[in-house]
Design an enzyme around this catalytic site. Sequence first.
Site, PDB file in Angstrom:
ATOM      1  N   GLU A 116       0.843  -1.204   0.000  1.00  0.00           N
ATOM      2  CA  GLU A 116       0.000   0.000   0.000  1.00  0.00           C
ATOM      3  C   GLU A 116       0.876   1.251   0.000  1.00  0.00           C
ATOM      4  OE1 GLU A 116      -2.541   1.575  -0.573  1.00  0.00           O
ATOM      5  OE2 GLU A 116      -3.987   1.581   1.065  1.00  0.00           O
ATOM      6  N   ASP A 117       0.341   2.345  -0.549  1.00  0.00           N
ATOM      7  CA  ASP A 117       1.122   3.587  -0.585  1.00  0.00           C
ATOM      8  C   ASP A 117       1.222   4.244   0.790  1.00  0.00           C
ATOM      9  OD1 ASP A 117      -1.605   4.243  -0.568  1.00  0.00           O
ATOM     10  OD2 ASP A 117      -1.457   5.805  -2.088  1.00  0.00           O
ATOM     11  N   ASP A 146      -3.337   6.071   6.628  1.00  0.00           N
ATOM     12  CA  ASP A 146      -3.743   7.315   7.266  1.00  0.00           C
ATOM     13  C   ASP A 146      -4.610   6.924   8.478  1.00  0.00           C
ATOM     14  OD1 ASP A 146      -3.842  10.256   6.926  1.00  0.00           O
ATOM     15  OD2 ASP A 146      -5.956   9.967   6.476  1.00  0.00           O
ATOM     16  N   THR A 182      -9.253   1.993   5.398  1.00  0.00           N
ATOM     17  CA  THR A 182      -9.205   1.271   4.130  1.00  0.00           C
ATOM     18  C   THR A 182      -8.558  -0.097   4.322  1.00  0.00           C
ATOM     19  OG1 THR A 182      -8.903   3.397   3.028  1.00  0.00           O
ATOM     20  CG2 THR A 182      -8.483   1.433   1.705  1.00  0.00           C
ATOM     21  N   LYS A 226       1.163   7.423   8.505  1.00  0.00           N
ATOM     22  CA  LYS A 226       0.839   8.589   9.346  1.00  0.00           C
ATOM     23  C   LYS A 226       0.248   8.046  10.639  1.00  0.00           C
ATOM     24  CE  LYS A 226      -0.559  11.750   5.588  1.00  0.00           C
ATOM     25  NZ  LYS A 226      -1.740  12.428   5.006  1.00  0.00           N
TER      26      LYS A 226
END
Length: 186
Positions: free
Chosen positions: A104-105, A108, A112, A136
Amino acid sequence: MPAAYQKYLAEVLIDEAALQARITQLGEQINRDYAECADLLLLCILKGGVMFLTDLSRHIHVPHMIDFMAASSYGVGARKTAGSVRIDMDLTMDVRGKHVLVVEDIIDSGHTLAFVLKTLRSRQPASLRLCALLNKQSRREVALDVDYIGFEIENKFVFGYGLDLDERFRNLRFVAVANTAALTDA
Ligand code: IMP
Ligand code: MG
């Protein structure tokens, strides 16, 4: 003429050399951890994970498969994350019995991935781990075990290297902090 992304760029957060050096390290770690693994599947979460997947995959020497899945959070404004997630595109492979590593990029709030992991777990993979380029942590709303993290970053909106600014600039070779003043007309 300045590049089109310049007006949205507050600062380059992670340059190309730093990204590539860290991705090389992650690949080495994955090679060690999965050395004996015959059924490794790298599962890229679209669209943001695609640059990371292609670079990371080329550092992984353990034979592996790749597949793709798209998920999105919805319910709040375009740049925010709500608690509702849907699968927009499912992967083509059966994950049962495979060692799945989700690529995953950025994580947050975590909503998701929590949803994606729950969905995958119900399909009984042999193992399920998570690799995120950016994290994050301060924004987390749901607990997640992240097995591999590229970089821990502050709570700033970033783009480039797979991450978009209203679907643009995913192609940049670096990760940049967005200039929030310019974002309203992005
Ligand atoms: P989460 O569900 O809150 O963890 O959100 C994860 C998704 O939100 C990521 O896969 C990204 O698509 C998007 N996202 C979160 N933060 C950023 C950011 O700073 N830049 C670009 N996309 C982001
Ligand atoms: Mg996105």
